[in-house]
Each structure stands twice: as structure tokens, then as C-alpha cells.
Design a protein around this motif. Structure first.
Motif, short mmCIF file in Angstrom:
data_model
loop_
_atom_site.label_atom_id
_atom_site.label_comp_id
_atom_site.label_asym_id
_atom_site.label_seq_id
_atom_site.Cartn_x
_atom_site.Cartn_y
_atom_site.Cartn_z
N PRO A 55 -1.21 0.82 -12.77
CA PRO A 55 -0.94 -0.11 -11.68
C PRO A 55 0.56 -0.37 -11.54
O PRO A 55 1.30 -0.31 -12.51
N GLY A 56 0.95 -0.70 -10.31
CA GLY A 56 2.36 -0.91 -10.04
C GLY A 56 2.90 -2.13 -10.77
O GLY A 56 2.19 -3.10 -11.02
N ALA A 73 0.85 -1.20 0.00
CA ALA A 73 0.00 0.00 0.00
C ALA A 73 0.88 1.25 0.00
O ALA A 73 1.95 1.27 0.62
N LEU A 74 0.42 2.29 -0.68
CA LEU A 74 1.17 3.54 -0.74
C LEU A 74 0.59 4.52 0.27
O LEU A 74 -0.58 4.90 0.18
N ASP A 75 1.40 4.93 1.23
CA ASP A 75 1.01 5.90 2.26
C ASP A 75 1.29 7.29 1.71
O ASP A 75 2.44 7.73 1.65
N THR A 76 0.25 8.01 1.31
CA THR A 76 0.44 9.32 0.68
C THR A 76 0.99 10.36 1.67
O THR A 76 1.72 11.26 1.26
N GLU A 77 0.68 10.22 2.94
CA GLU A 77 1.23 11.15 3.92
C GLU A 77 2.73 10.96 4.06
O GLU A 77 3.49 11.93 4.14
N ALA A 78 3.17 9.69 4.09
CA ALA A 78 4.60 9.42 4.15
C ALA A 78 5.30 9.89 2.88
O ALA A 78 6.42 10.42 2.93
N LEU A 79 4.63 9.73 1.74
CA LEU A 79 5.21 10.20 0.48
C LEU A 79 5.34 11.72 0.49
O LEU A 79 6.36 12.27 0.03
N ASN A 128 -0.92 -3.44 -7.95
CA ASN A 128 -1.87 -2.63 -7.19
C ASN A 128 -2.28 -1.40 -7.99
O ASN A 128 -1.45 -0.74 -8.61
N LEU A 129 -3.57 -1.07 -7.95
CA LEU A 129 -4.09 0.10 -8.65
C LEU A 129 -4.48 1.18 -7.65
O LEU A 129 -5.33 0.97 -6.80
N LEU A 130 -3.82 2.33 -7.76
CA LEU A 130 -4.20 3.47 -6.92
C LEU A 130 -5.49 4.08 -7.43
O LEU A 130 -5.63 4.31 -8.64
N PRO A 131 -6.45 4.37 -6.55
CA PRO A 131 -7.67 5.06 -6.99
C PRO A 131 -7.32 6.43 -7.58
O PRO A 131 -6.32 7.05 -7.20
#
Length: 359
Positions: free
Chosen positions: A155-156, A133-139, A161-164
Motif C-alpha cells: 500500500p502507498g 487513484a493510480l491511472d495505469t494508462e497514464a503511467l 491505498n492498496l492496488l489490487p
């Protein structure tokens, strides 16, 4: 740690090493449309043979118009290239910067292109522990440290994985706020209908969206990809391209592929159904962990420490089956491999081969 720049789909070299015809290898290492080319492509290529007596259309005007209609964007917002890999290598040479961030695991060509252009490369690593999972806050925190370019695949690859779209929009905003040029690679997005961020980047001068016609449209041997971006960004990219990088056959095949809407619908329906079946069957094989995404492939982890993906690859090659050892992806270890979704009978051969190899 240096990451080897290897790829899937090297079926010709594998076949030579085994002393086999390439047709004898079932290639699960390259994630290509299992239905093959669109039916009209072969006919279009045959009808265009006399065009090979001339140089290709340098600007690929007819193909750009077809892509513009397909995506409902302006033709001036499209750059056509010799596969999206050409664009990956052009971008670090076209736009100024020193430090880039790559969301990993990711396609090895991102780092190679950046390194060749003299950029410093760092990674924002996703973890298998939380399904990548991609944590957008951490990014956002990482981007605040100062990066000139961000590479993100959706998708990655190889995870799937597909980000909404709302999350992608948030990342675009983060990049705008931090002054980071965004390279959004949608090489496999055609398998995910109506999920593209093309309309979010086409007017943004600090973003570019990459697309491939290799995977979904099944023409990897012709090398065809393109970028969607603001017109001024496209002009900058085009100024760096070699002349005639897209040959006539690729342009003809691209136009014919885009014209077949029924083929696109059949592909998405088949891949969605068969990916779910393949992932469920893989989960039933003892010692495997499956990460099933939305693209035309499935990432798998071997849970038995005494077996590596490389060893499994060699065991399957003896049966004429080629999988993608993912040990050279940044952030993955020697236990990860990826398999493409192929035709049902081929997928069944893979499942039997894996079951036997992991007994």
C-alpha cells in the motif's frame, strides 16, 4: 521544489526537545504494530545473549530459510538487510540507469537514494482530488518516455491505498515492455493478507520486491528488512552489501516473529477493526478530510486554510502526542498529516486532542 528528507518516529529527539522521557510521548508518527513485538521475541532475544560474543551469521542463513518457508519461495530469492532502507539505497548503485520515476506521494528515501547515486528523479504524481487513484494508462504513457527504474509502494505511503494484485501485475508487464526496472515496496503489505506480488516478481530479473519487518512485526529498533527477487538479482544486491549489516539480535527476532502465526492473525484483525473506528471518528471532526486505506495508518487533510499540519503537530505535542506532518511528501501540501493506528485508548486521546486543537 526540493523535498526535505524527514521521517516519522523520531521520538527520542522530540522527547529531548520537550525535556520529557520518550515513554511520555504517544508516537502516532511511526506506523508500528500497536500490539508490539510477537510474544516469543523477547524470550528468544534473552536466550540468544551469548551469541553476541560472536560475529553475526554473515549470510543470515537461518533467517533466510525461515523467510523462504514463510513466503513459499527459494532462499536464494531472498536478500536480508539492515531494514528495507538499506536495500533502497543499494538498488540505484547496483543496477545501471540514469533516470527514475517515483509514484508519489512516496517515502522520501527513494529520491534520496537515487540522487546520491547520481540518478535523475521525476515523479508520477497522484491526486487527492480522486483519492490518489493510480491511472495505469497514464503511467504507461510516462514509462514510454524512457525510465530506467520505477519506484512504487503498495500500500502507498503515506496514503495507504492498496492496488489490487491484477493492477500490480499490469504494472509489472508495463515495466517489462518499457525496459524499466521495477522496485515494488511492500513495507506495509503484511497488514493486507494475501495481497503480495511476491510470486509475480521472484522469477523476473528486472524487478525486486522490498519488505520490512519493522512495521508489522514491531521491531524498528533492530532494523530488519529483506528483498524478494530472482536469484540472479539477489546475487547482484548481496554483492553490494556491507559485511554483517544484519546483527545477531535482529536475525533472532526475525525468526521468532515469523514463527507466531496467531500473532499475525491477531494483528490484522485488530488493525482492520481499529483503523475503521479511528477513520470514522476522524471524519466526525469538523474541518478534516480522511483518506482511509488498508495499512496501519490514516492520511488526513486539514480543510481550514488558517491551520497547517505543522501547527497542529506543535499543538498536539504540548499534550504529549506526536503526529506525522506530511508537508514534506512530494505532491502533498502543508495541510496533510498522517496518524498511526495505535491502541484504542491511545487513539481516543488523539481524537480528543485533535477536537480541542481544531475548535
Amino acid at each position: 521544489m526540493a523535498i526535505a528528507h524527514e521521517h516519522g518516529g523520531n521520538v527520542f529527539a522530540v522527547a529531548r526537545n520537550l525535556g520529557l522521557a520518550p515513554e511520555r510521548i504517544i508516537d502516532f508518527s511511526a506506523s508500528i504494530n500497536p500490539l508490539g513485538m510477537a510474544p516469543g521475541v523477547r524470550e528468544a532475544l534473552t536466550a540468544s545473549l551469548d551469541r553476541l560474543l560472536h560475529y553475526p551469521d554473515k549470510g543470515a542463513a537461518e533467517l533466510k530459510q525461515a523467510l523462504a518457508a514463510y513466503h513459499a519461495v527459494d532462499a536464494a530469492q531472498i536478500a536480508v538487510a539492515n531494514g528495507s532502507t538499506e536495500l533502497i539505497h543499494l538498488l540505484p548503485r547496483t543496477f545501471y540507469g540514469k533516470k527514475a520515476l517515483i509514484v508519489a506521494p512516496a517515502f522520501a528515501e527513494y529520491a534520496l537514494a537515487l540522487e546520491r547515486a547520481g540518478w535523475q528523479v521525476e515523479y508520477f504524481a497522484l491526486s487527492a482530488a480522486d483519492n490518489f487513484a493510480l491511472d495505469t494508462e497514464a503511467l504507461a504513457g510516462r514509462l514510454g518516455a524512457g525510465y530506467d527504474m520505477l519506484f512504487l509502494c503498495n500500500p502507498g505511503n503515506p496514503v495507504g491505498n492498496l492496488l489490487p494484485l491484477r493492477d500490480v501485475a499490469g504494472i509489472i508487464d508495463l515495466c517489462r515492455e518499457s525496459g524499466t526496472f521495477l522496485v515494488l515496496d511492500e513495507a506495509f503489505i503484511d497488514f493486507c493478507e494475501d495481497e503480495s506480488a511476491k510470486h509475480l516478481v521472484r522469477e523476473n530479473p528486472r524487478a525486486v520486491l522490498l519488505r520490512s519487518m519493522t512495521k508489522f512485526f514491531g521491531i524498528p529498533g533492530l532494523r530488519l528488512g529483506y528483498a524478494i527477487a530472482a536469484a540472479e538479482t539477489i546475487e547482484q544486491i548481496a554483492a553490494q552489501q556491507d559485511p554483517w549489516s544484519v546483527n545477531t539480535a535482529a536475525q533472532v527476532a526475525g525468526i521468532a516473529s515469523l514463527a507466531d502465526e496467531g500473532y499475525c492473525r491477531r494483528t490484522r484483525s485488530y488493525v482492520d477493526r481499529e483503523r475503521a473506528r479511528l477513520a470514522a471518528a476522524l471524519e466526525q471532526i469538523q474541518g478534516l478530510q480522511v483518506f482511509s486505506g488498508r495499512a496501519n495508518y490514516v492520511l488526513v487533510r486539514i480543510l481550514r486554510q488558517e491551520v497547517s499540519a505543522r501547527q497542529l503537530r506543535e499543538a498536539l505535542l504540548a499534550k504529549g502526542i506526536l503526529i506525522r506532518d506530511c508537508g514534506n511528501f512530494q505532491g502533498l501540501d502543508a495541510g496533510f498529516f498522517r496518524v498511526a493506528v495505535r491502541l484504542e485508548e491511545e487513539n481516543d486521546l488523539l481524537l480528543r486532542g485533535l477536537t480541542e486543537a481544531l475548535r
